[in-house]
Every structure is written in structure tokens, then in C-alpha cells.
Write a protein that holds these residues in place. Structure first.
Motif, PDB file in Angstrom:
ATOM      1  N   ALA A 146       0.802  -1.213   0.000  1.00 24.10           N
ATOM      2  CA  ALA A 146       0.000   0.000   0.000  1.00 24.10           C
ATOM      3  C   ALA A 146       0.845   1.277   0.000  1.00 24.10           C
ATOM      4  N   GLU A 147       1.855   1.362   0.854  1.00 24.39           N
ATOM      5  CA  GLU A 147       2.588   2.629   0.995  1.00 24.39           C
ATOM      6  C   GLU A 147       3.246   3.088  -0.303  1.00 24.39           C
ATOM      7  N   PRO A 148       4.018   2.232  -1.000  1.00 21.52           N
ATOM      8  CA  PRO A 148       4.617   2.696  -2.247  1.00 21.52           C
ATOM      9  C   PRO A 148       3.595   3.015  -3.325  1.00 21.52           C
ATOM     10  N   LEU A 149       2.483   2.288  -3.350  1.00 21.26           N
ATOM     11  CA  LEU A 149       1.451   2.605  -4.335  1.00 21.26           C
ATOM     12  C   LEU A 149       0.787   3.944  -4.031  1.00 21.26           C
ATOM     13  N   ARG A 150       0.597   4.247  -2.766  1.00 17.44           N
ATOM     14  CA  ARG A 150       0.027   5.561  -2.422  1.00 17.44           C
ATOM     15  C   ARG A 150       0.935   6.693  -2.899  1.00 17.44           C
ATOM     16  N   PHE A 151       2.228   6.476  -2.820  1.00 15.59           N
ATOM     17  CA  PHE A 151       3.182   7.472  -3.310  1.00 15.59           C
ATOM     18  C   PHE A 151       2.992   7.691  -4.808  1.00 15.59           C
ATOM     19  N   ALA A 152       2.942   6.594  -5.576  1.00 14.40           N
ATOM     20  CA  ALA A 152       2.738   6.712  -7.019  1.00 14.40           C
ATOM     21  C   ALA A 152       1.373   7.327  -7.317  1.00 14.40           C
ATOM     22  N   GLY A 153       0.361   6.922  -6.573  1.00 13.13           N
ATOM     23  CA  GLY A 153      -0.976   7.459  -6.794  1.00 13.13           C
ATOM     24  C   GLY A 153      -1.073   8.951  -6.535  1.00 13.13           C
ATOM     25  N   ALA A 154      -0.329   9.436  -5.536  1.00 16.73           N
ATOM     26  CA  ALA A 154      -0.341  10.874  -5.245  1.00 16.73           C
ATOM     27  C   ALA A 154       0.264  11.661  -6.398  1.00 16.73           C
ATOM     28  N   LEU A 155       1.263  11.100  -7.072  1.00 17.94           N
ATOM     29  CA  LEU A 155       1.843  11.771  -8.237  1.00 17.94           C
ATOM     30  C   LEU A 155       0.814  11.880  -9.355  1.00 17.94           C
ATOM     31  N   TRP A 156       0.033  10.819  -9.543  1.00 24.35           N
ATOM     32  CA  TRP A 156      -1.017  10.813 -10.574  1.00 24.35           C
ATOM     33  C   TRP A 156      -2.128  11.787 -10.216  1.00 24.35           C
ATOM     34  N   ALA A 157      -2.479  11.881  -8.945  1.00 20.78           N
ATOM     35  CA  ALA A 157      -3.545  12.793  -8.516  1.00 20.78           C
ATOM     36  C   ALA A 157      -3.155  14.244  -8.730  1.00 20.78           C
ATOM     37  N   GLY A 158      -1.885  14.567  -8.555  1.00 24.37           N
ATOM     38  CA  GLY A 158      -1.456  15.947  -8.730  1.00 24.37           C
ATOM     39  C   GLY A 158      -2.178  16.868  -7.768  1.00 24.37           C
ATOM     40  N   ASP A 159      -2.854  17.879  -8.314  1.00 25.67           N
ATOM     41  CA  ASP A 159      -3.563  18.850  -7.486  1.00 25.67           C
ATOM     42  C   ASP A 159      -4.972  18.399  -7.117  1.00 25.67           C
ATOM     43  N   LEU A 160      -5.420  17.279  -7.640  1.00 25.65           N
ATOM     44  CA  LEU A 160      -6.763  16.800  -7.334  1.00 25.65           C
ATOM     45  C   LEU A 160      -6.783  16.060  -5.995  1.00 25.65           C
ATOM     46  N   ASP A 161      -7.943  16.067  -5.365  1.00 24.59           N
ATOM     47  CA  ASP A 161      -8.163  15.245  -4.183  1.00 24.59           C
ATOM     48  C   ASP A 161      -8.024  13.780  -4.601  1.00 24.59           C
ATOM     49  N   PRO A 162      -7.253  12.964  -3.875  1.00 25.64           N
ATOM     50  CA  PRO A 162      -7.119  11.556  -4.245  1.00 25.64           C
ATOM     51  C   PRO A 162      -8.447  10.807  -4.317  1.00 25.64           C
ATOM     52  N   ALA A 163      -9.467  11.314  -3.620  1.00 27.04           N
ATOM     53  CA  ALA A 163     -10.779  10.668  -3.667  1.00 27.04           C
ATOM     54  C   ALA A 163     -11.606  11.094  -4.873  1.00 27.04           C
ATOM     55  N   ASP A 164     -11.142  12.075  -5.642  1.00 32.54           N
ATOM     56  CA  ASP A 164     -11.875  12.532  -6.815  1.00 32.54           C
ATOM     57  C   ASP A 164     -12.087  11.353  -7.769  1.00 32.54           C
ATOM     58  N   PRO A 165     -13.301  11.173  -8.294  1.00 30.50           N
ATOM     59  CA  PRO A 165     -13.553  10.048  -9.206  1.00 30.50           C
ATOM     60  C   PRO A 165     -12.665  10.032 -10.442  1.00 30.50           C
ATOM     61  N   LEU A 166     -12.120  11.185 -10.821  1.00 34.69           N
ATOM     62  CA  LEU A 166     -11.193  11.213 -11.945  1.00 34.69           C
ATOM     63  C   LEU A 166      -9.922  10.434 -11.607  1.00 34.69           C
ATOM     64  N   VAL A 167      -9.606  10.379 -10.324  1.00 37.25           N
ATOM     65  CA  VAL A 167      -8.404   9.705  -9.825  1.00 37.25           C
ATOM     66  C   VAL A 167      -8.747   8.314  -9.288  1.00 37.25           C
ATOM     67  N   SER A 168      -9.822   8.244  -8.497  1.00 41.52           N
ATOM     68  CA  SER A 168     -10.273   6.997  -7.871  1.00 41.52           C
ATOM     69  C   SER A 168     -11.707   6.721  -8.332  1.00 41.52           C
ATOM     70  N   PRO A 169     -11.879   6.103  -9.498  1.00 43.21           N
ATOM     71  CA  PRO A 169     -13.211   6.016 -10.101  1.00 43.21           C
ATOM     72  C   PRO A 169     -14.199   5.134  -9.362  1.00 43.21           C
TER      73      PRO A 169
END
Length: 307
Positions: A208-231
């Protein structure tokens, strides 16, 4: 029960998964830095050209391949094509690889299909706010030009991207696909489901921890819970029939269950394939279980075409 090839693969991944996959934070950060300094090749293997027609353009300012069978008779069924938009995985930080190209070749030759493969910019250059709208436009164009059925397909990060695009296209009242195929989709980049911690010790590739790091890069300025990021947080009603493949030794299993339940409750037809004891994105690996899964995908796409 896993076959011999899958058991051997699991043992190998257990031994080398720290480097091969996304189990170690330092290793994942190294992957990002290496890709930033010296980008990996995204070119298809040379052998693909022996069996498939390959074209390349630079729509949206980045490469986009089209792959189809060299056997023209295979593509002439009632003058129609099956269109597949394939979105590769790699935690949004790694480039398309040989296992992706192998599946793409099989789709092109055996469905047969015209497979569009966008080489989308990786994080941190590429973020959801930039990439999802651009690929949605591409997806809409493919569905509009189609003379046969259209499918959006992706594995892991690409599976999450495929779902986000389908949701956005539905909301924009664009041209919908006839189906989605999601292979071990990453649907919640926060990995906040409590069941993740229970599965993680059994997963040889993901943590989980390393994936959250990669996911935060993909989210950028968006909230990680935004459906564009976490559908998985998006609206499910109105999505096309969806086929899902997931192994039980995969920390993405928990949110894939959640997607199945939410989508089914919203009236979406979900064909759910759960492989007991198998690993992340198991249909992409060289095992008997993977071959069966790929054949199921091909049969599903071909039967829609025949209908």
C-alpha cells in the motif's frame, strides 16, 4: 487450485517481488526517478510486426499506436471492426511492457480487433486532470468511428483509467463503448479499504505505501478521492457491461469487490472472474490460468462482434 506454472510464478515473485513490483517504497521512488532521467522504450517488440499491421501517430502530442491483424480476411467480418482501446498498467509511473504487447497482439489476431494503444505521459508529468480528458476525447472518437463493437480495456492503473474514462464519457453524453474489460483495476489510489492490510502479506508484488506514493503523483492537485483519480467513488449507473479479472493475492481485490457490488446495485452487468491464489494482473503472465483468462476475454469480445 493453482496450476504448476502459477505456483512457480508465485514463488518467483515472492523471491524478487521487491524489485519487480511495487512492494518497497525506496524501489518505487527509484523507478520514478529513473523514468524521469532516462525514459523507457515504449516501442512494440519487433516480432509484433510479423503478425500485425502497426501504425503510429502523435495525436494529443504523444504517441498512439494502432495494431491490427495482417490477415485482411480476419478483419472483413461483415465489413465491421471490433475496436479496442487498451490502457496499460504500471502504477502510472512505468511504461508499457512486453506482457501488455503480447495481449494486444492476441486481441488483434484472434478477436480480431483494431487495438488503439495510447502511450500516455506518466506521472508526475502526466496527471489525472490532464490525461483523463485527453484520452476521453480519443475514446469518444474511436467509438464514433466504429463499424462494430467498441471496448475500453486496461490492467491495473490502466483499468482504473478505463473506468474513469467511461464515467466521464457517460456524463458528457458522448459515444459509449459496448463494454469494459478491467484486469486487476486500481480503482482507489488511497488504498483506504481496511481489507487491504489483510491481503497485503499474501501479495508478492504490491504494497500500500509505495502505491500511495505513485498514486499521489497521478492525482497531482486533485483530491485523491476525486472520481477522476479513484473512479470507484464515481457514479456507476449507465456504465456498459463490464468484465473483471482479479486474483485473491492482490491488494486491489478489496476495492474490486466494492466496485462489483456498487455497479451491480446500479444495474450494471458485471461478469466477475476471481482466481483463487493468483497474483496481481494474472491474465498477463505466462501461466495456464492466464491463458484461460485471455481466451475468455477473446471469446467475450468475439461473441459481441458476432451478435
Amino acid at each position: 487450485m493453482l496450476g504448476l506454472s502459477s505456483r512457480a510464478l508465485f514463488l518467483t515473485m515472492t523471491a524478487v517481488g521487491k524489485k519487480l513490483g511495487y512492494r518497497d517504497f525506496t524501489e518505487v521512488r527509484r523507478k520514478v526517478e529513473k523514468q524521469y532521467r532516462r525514459p523507457s522504450s515504449f516501442a512494440p517488440p519487433k516480432k509484433l510486426g510479423r503478425f500485425c499491421e502497426i501504425s503510429l501517430d502523435f495525436r494529443n502530442g504523444w504517441p498512439c499506436y494502432e495494431v491490427s491483424s495482417r490477415h485482411k480476411s480476419a478483419m472483413s467480418h461483415s465489413d465491421s471492426h471490433t475496436e479496442v482501446l487498451y490502457l496499460h498498467g504500471g502504477a502510472y509511473i512505468e511504461e508499457i511492457g512486453s506482457n501488455h504487447w503480447s495481449l494486444i497482439e492476441q486481441l488483434a489476431r484472434e478477436v480480431p480487433a483494431r487495438v488503439t494503444v495510447p502511450i500516455y505521459p506518466l506521472a508526475p508529468h502526466g496527471t489525472a486532470a490532464r490525461i483523463v480528458p485527453m484520452i476521453t476525447t480519443l475514446a469518444d472518437t474511436l467509438a464514433e468511428r466504429a463499424t462494430g463493437p467498441t471496448f475500453f480495456m486496461g490492467d491495473s492503473a490502466g483499468g482504473g483509467l478505463a473506468l474513469a474514462i467511461a464515467q466521464r464519457l457517460r456524463d458528457a453524453e458522448g459515444n459509449p463503448p459496448d463494454g469494459l474489460v478491467l484486469i486487476a483495476p486500481w480503482l482507489d489510489i488511497t488504498l483506504g479499504n481496511p481489507a487491504v492490510a489483510d491481503i497485503e502479506p499474501r501479495d508478492p508484488l504490491l504494497a500500500a505505501e509505495p502505491l500511495r506514493f505513485a498514486g499521489a503523483l497521478w492525482a497531482g492537485d486533485l483530491d485523491p478521492a476525486d472520481p477522476l483519480v479513484s473512479p470507484v467513488n464515481g457514479e456507476m449507473a449507465g456504465l456498459p457491461p463490464t468484465t473483471v479479472f482479479i486474483g485473491t493475492r492482490d491488494i486491489l481485490l478489496a476495492e474490486t469487490y466494492r466496485f462489483r457490488d456498487l455497479a451491480t446495485a446500479a444495474g450494471v452487468e458485471v461478469d466477475f472472474h476471481e482466481a483463487a491464489g493468483d497474483v496481481h494482473a494474472y491474465p498477463l503472465w505466462p501461466t495456464a490460468e492466464a491463458r484461460r483468462a485471455r481466451q475468455q476475454i477473446i471469446e467475450a469480445l468475439a461473441s459481441t462482434r458476432a451478435a
